[in-house]
Design a protein around this motif. Structure first.
Motif, PDB file in Angstrom:
ATOM      1  N   LEU A   1       0.803  -1.225   0.000  1.00 13.94           N
ATOM      2  CA  LEU A   1       0.000   0.000   0.000  1.00 13.94           C
ATOM      3  C   LEU A   1       0.836   1.275   0.000  1.00 13.94           C
ATOM      4  CD1 LEU A   1      -2.956  -0.846   2.443  1.00 13.94           C
ATOM      5  CD2 LEU A   1      -3.091  -0.459  -0.022  1.00 13.94           C
ATOM      6  N   VAL A   2       1.973   1.267   0.675  1.00 14.58           N
ATOM      7  CA  VAL A   2       2.762   2.502   0.792  1.00 14.58           C
ATOM      8  C   VAL A   2       3.644   2.733  -0.422  1.00 14.58           C
ATOM      9  CG1 VAL A   2       2.784   2.374   3.303  1.00 14.58           C
ATOM     10  CG2 VAL A   2       4.679   1.375   2.012  1.00 14.58           C
ATOM     11  N   ARG A   3       3.869   1.720  -1.240  1.00 18.40           N
ATOM     12  CA  ARG A   3       4.747   1.889  -2.393  1.00 18.40           C
ATOM     13  C   ARG A   3       4.079   2.762  -3.460  1.00 18.40           C
ATOM     14  NH1 ARG A   3       6.936  -2.957  -6.382  1.00 18.40           N
ATOM     15  NH2 ARG A   3       7.732  -1.589  -8.008  1.00 18.40           N
ATOM     16  N   ASP A   4       4.894   3.559  -4.146  1.00 15.70           N
ATOM     17  CA  ASP A   4       4.400   4.389  -5.246  1.00 15.70           C
ATOM     18  C   ASP A   4       4.607   3.653  -6.568  1.00 15.70           C
ATOM     19  OD1 ASP A   4       3.610   6.576  -3.685  1.00 15.70           O
ATOM     20  OD2 ASP A   4       5.677   7.319  -3.599  1.00 15.70           O
ATOM     21  N   TYR A   5       3.526   3.543  -7.325  1.00 16.83           N
ATOM     22  CA  TYR A   5       3.579   2.920  -8.651  1.00 16.83           C
ATOM     23  C   TYR A   5       3.440   4.041  -9.681  1.00 16.83           C
ATOM     24  CZ  TYR A   5       2.604  -1.119  -5.756  1.00 16.83           C
ATOM     25  OH  TYR A   5       2.654  -2.078  -4.776  1.00 16.83           O
ATOM     26  N   PRO A   6       4.507   4.348 -10.440  1.00 12.99           N
ATOM     27  CA  PRO A   6       4.492   5.506 -11.341  1.00 12.99           C
ATOM     28  C   PRO A   6       3.303   5.549 -12.289  1.00 12.99           C
ATOM     29  CG  PRO A   6       6.698   4.574 -11.205  1.00 12.99           C
ATOM     30  CD  PRO A   6       5.795   3.632 -10.483  1.00 12.99           C
ATOM     31  N   GLN A   7       2.895   4.389 -12.806  1.00 13.98           N
ATOM     32  CA  GLN A   7       1.783   4.353 -13.752  1.00 13.98           C
ATOM     33  C   GLN A   7       0.423   4.362 -13.058  1.00 13.98           C
ATOM     34  OE1 GLN A   7       2.432   0.951 -16.243  1.00 13.98           O
ATOM     35  NE2 GLN A   7       4.268   1.783 -17.179  1.00 13.98           N
ATOM     36  N   HIS A   8       0.436   4.180 -11.724  1.00 14.90           N
ATOM     37  CA  HIS A   8      -0.825   4.116 -10.980  1.00 14.90           C
ATOM     38  C   HIS A   8      -0.668   4.958  -9.714  1.00 14.90           C
ATOM     39  CE1 HIS A   8      -1.779   0.729 -13.624  1.00 14.90           C
ATOM     40  NE2 HIS A   8      -0.586   0.259 -13.317  1.00 14.90           N
ATOM     41  N   PRO A   9      -0.936   6.265  -9.777  1.00 12.48           N
ATOM     42  CA  PRO A   9      -0.687   7.167  -8.650  1.00 12.48           C
ATOM     43  C   PRO A   9      -1.436   6.784  -7.380  1.00 12.48           C
ATOM     44  CG  PRO A   9      -1.118   8.401 -10.668  1.00 12.48           C
ATOM     45  CD  PRO A   9      -1.440   6.982 -10.961  1.00 12.48           C
ATOM     46  N   ARG A  10      -2.635   6.177  -7.522  1.00 13.87           N
ATOM     47  CA  ARG A  10      -3.415   5.807  -6.352  1.00 13.87           C
ATOM     48  C   ARG A  10      -3.415   4.293  -6.202  1.00 13.87           C
ATOM     49  NH1 ARG A  10      -8.692   9.855  -6.940  1.00 13.87           N
ATOM     50  NH2 ARG A  10      -7.535  11.808  -6.685  1.00 13.87           N
ATOM     51  N   ALA A  11      -2.648   3.783  -5.245  1.00 12.65           N
ATOM     52  CA  ALA A  11      -2.484   2.340  -5.085  1.00 12.65           C
ATOM     53  C   ALA A  11      -3.798   1.651  -4.758  1.00 12.65           C
ATOM     54  CB  ALA A  11      -1.456   2.050  -3.990  1.00 12.65           C
ATOM     55  N   GLY A  12      -4.605   2.246  -3.871  1.00  9.89           N
ATOM     56  CA  GLY A  12      -5.882   1.647  -3.504  1.00  9.89           C
ATOM     57  C   GLY A  12      -6.810   1.502  -4.685  1.00  9.89           C
ATOM     58  N   GLN A  13      -6.885   2.543  -5.494  1.00 12.73           N
ATOM     59  CA  GLN A  13      -7.722   2.507  -6.694  1.00 12.73           C
ATOM     60  C   GLN A  13      -7.182   1.498  -7.701  1.00 12.73           C
ATOM     61  OE1 GLN A  13      -7.679   5.792  -9.744  1.00 12.73           O
ATOM     62  NE2 GLN A  13      -9.722   6.169  -8.926  1.00 12.73           N
ATOM     63  N   TYR A  14      -5.873   1.424  -7.820  1.00 13.04           N
ATOM     64  CA  TYR A  14      -5.216   0.466  -8.720  1.00 13.04           C
ATOM     65  C   TYR A  14      -5.591  -0.962  -8.343  1.00 13.04           C
ATOM     66  CZ  TYR A  14      -1.165  -2.174 -10.557  1.00 13.04           C
ATOM     67  OH  TYR A  14      -0.349  -3.088 -11.165  1.00 13.04           O
ATOM     68  N   ILE A  15      -5.511  -1.296  -7.050  1.00 12.82           N
ATOM     69  CA  ILE A  15      -5.843  -2.639  -6.578  1.00 12.82           C
ATOM     70  C   ILE A  15      -7.318  -2.945  -6.830  1.00 12.82           C
ATOM     71  CG2 ILE A  15      -6.049  -4.086  -4.512  1.00 12.82           C
ATOM     72  CD1 ILE A  15      -3.614  -2.502  -3.413  1.00 12.82           C
ATOM     73  N   ASP A  16      -8.178  -2.010  -6.502  1.00 13.51           N
ATOM     74  CA  ASP A  16      -9.621  -2.233  -6.650  1.00 13.51           C
ATOM     75  C   ASP A  16     -10.005  -2.477  -8.108  1.00 13.51           C
ATOM     76  OD1 ASP A  16     -12.382  -2.119  -5.452  1.00 13.51           O
ATOM     77  OD2 ASP A  16     -12.551  -0.461  -6.869  1.00 13.51           O
ATOM     78  N   ARG A  17      -9.471  -1.657  -9.008  1.00 16.69           N
ATOM     79  CA  ARG A  17      -9.809  -1.805 -10.426  1.00 16.69           C
ATOM     80  C   ARG A  17      -9.220  -3.075 -11.026  1.00 16.69           C
ATOM     81  NH1 ARG A  17      -9.348   4.395 -12.872  1.00 16.69           N
ATOM     82  NH2 ARG A  17     -11.194   5.217 -11.764  1.00 16.69           N
ATOM     83  N   MET A  18      -8.033  -3.463 -10.573  1.00 14.71           N
ATOM     84  CA  MET A  18      -7.426  -4.692 -11.063  1.00 14.71           C
ATOM     85  C   MET A  18      -8.267  -5.901 -10.661  1.00 14.71           C
ATOM     86  SD  MET A  18      -3.706  -6.399 -10.244  1.00 14.71           S
ATOM     87  CE  MET A  18      -4.294  -7.014  -8.669  1.00 14.71           C
ATOM     88  N   LEU A  19      -8.747  -5.921  -9.414  1.00 16.14           N
ATOM     89  CA  LEU A  19      -9.586  -7.014  -8.946  1.00 16.14           C
ATOM     90  C   LEU A  19     -10.885  -7.091  -9.731  1.00 16.14           C
ATOM     91  CD1 LEU A  19      -9.078  -6.593  -5.090  1.00 16.14           C
ATOM     92  CD2 LEU A  19      -8.153  -8.412  -6.510  1.00 16.14           C
ATOM     93  N   GLU A  20     -11.502  -5.943  -9.984  1.00 16.11           N
ATOM     94  CA  GLU A  20     -12.748  -5.910 -10.750  1.00 16.11           C
ATOM     95  C   GLU A  20     -12.536  -6.441 -12.158  1.00 16.11           C
ATOM     96  OE1 GLU A  20     -15.790  -5.123 -10.002  1.00 16.11           O
ATOM     97  OE2 GLU A  20     -15.709  -4.063  -8.084  1.00 16.11           O
TER      98      GLU A  20
END
Length: 373
Positions: free
Chosen positions: A142-161
């Protein structure tokens, strides 16, 4: 006549003032999108009942450079953590927009129900919040920054969906986990994700015994597991056909329609024989091998090889689940429905399940093989 414009102007002022007030309130809210739970690791590896709890909060102000804020604290529970988080941010934290809850693997092995129970009891939290296991620590992910995905929480949620719509991973919510936790004849499951070098990847399906993580199914076998568990549409799987000889055949089976049925028979000695029948229909858009897929005779041979592949993989998964005594497919529910309530309560299903005769039969139907003939 002059009083009407004055009244309209007065109402306009009230609307503007109210609107500004709402905007200021919104900017002061911290809408938690993802929460991570991990065991608190001490320097001397001493027993510690506290948790490391991490929250990911999107920023509502688009003018700020950082699009999210992450907070971490050590606490005994999520409610205690929320109080401690108040001293780390100027925002008022709320849980109404929570989308996913992540559990580190070490904590999942100990049991996660008491933490899910807290979420179930909170009226502000939706029953559709996703349950996820992290192969590693949820905090690190959660604390890591992903350059292509600024919001980690949103990134995880959308990937799961996205992945769940193609049946690559199971979508497990608080409601799903709670239902299977309390139900007879089935054990809960959850998707596992892990941190890669540049992104987050799906790592398999976590199999639980009640609320404790026991083992996992590899990501490559997740669709076969779905075929054994329930009916579905969509999805695709890559198959390597043959018996291990040099002339291997490969294909991509997509647009899948899966129909699964479970038959239960009981012998005179009381032994259960369970038959899982799987019928899979789909399209072959990629094939490399010695057969001509456009010929009916060769296509039948390919369908047979595909059925053998699914049966082989499914048998291996079934062996793993019986070895670890986790009824993740819910076969116990079929057993329960085949007898009276009194008989079911007397039956020690955990003991019976590990030695039950469970067989898988598969039939594959290739609906089409592309536009080229």
């Amino acid at each position: 006549m002059r009083t009407l414009p004055k009244a309209a102007a007065f109402l306009l002022v009230i609307v503007l003032v109210t609107g500004c007030g709402d905007q200021r309130i919104l900017e002061k809210q911290g809408f938690i999108q993802s929460t991570g739970y991990d065991l608190n690791e001490t320097k001397n590896n001493e027993e510690d009942n506290r948790l490391m709890i991490t929250v990911d909060i999107p920023k509502a102000d688009p003018e700020q450079r950082m699009q999210r804020e992450t907070l971490t604290t050590i606490a005994h529970s999520s409610k205690e953590a929320k109080i401690l988080f108040a001293g780390q941010t100027e925002l008022s934290l709320v849980s109404g927009q929570l989308r996913s809850t992540l559990f580190g693997l070490s904590l999942a092995k100990r049991g996660i129900w008491q933490h899910i129970d807290t979420l179930v009891r909170d009226p502000a939290i939706s029953q559709r919040v996703k349950i996820v296991v992290v192969n590693g620590r949820a905090h690190d992910l959660l604390v890591r920054d992903y350059p292509q995905h600024p919001r980690a929480g949103q990134y995880i949620d959308r990937m799961l969906e996205k992945e769940s719509t193609s049946m690559n991973i199971p979508l497990v919510t608080i409601y799903d986990f709670t239902r299977d936790y309390f139900d007879d004849g089935i054990e809960p499951i959850a998707p596992i994700i892990r941190e890669s070098k540049k992104n987050i990847s799906f790592d398999g399906v976590a199999l639980f015994k009640k609320d404790r993580y026991i083992t996992k199914i590899d990501a490559k076998q997740s669709l076969i597991f779905s075929m054994m568990k329930h009916n579905f549409k969509k999805g695709e799987v890559s198959m390597e056909l043959g018996d291990g000889s040099k002339k291997q055949e490969r294909l991509l089976f997509s647009s899948i329609i899966n129909d699964r049925d479970v038959k239960v028979k009981r012998s005179a000695k009381g032994k259960f024989n369970i038959q899982i029948n799987i019928v899979v229909k789909g399209s072959v858009l990629e094939y490399s091998g010695i057969h001509e897929i456009s010929k009916d005779e060769d296509r039948k041979k390919i369908e047979k090889l595909m059925a053998e592949y699914v049966e082989r993989e499914a048998a291996a998964l079934m062996e793993t689940m019986q070895k670890h005594n986790v009824d993740s497919l819910g076969i116990g529910k079929n057993i329960r429905n085949s007898m009276s309530y009194e008989e079911w309560k007397k039956l020690d299903w955990d003991k019976v399940y590990s030695n039950a005769d469970i067989r898988i039969s598969t039939r594959i139907v290739i609906k089409d093989f592309g536009k080229f003939k």
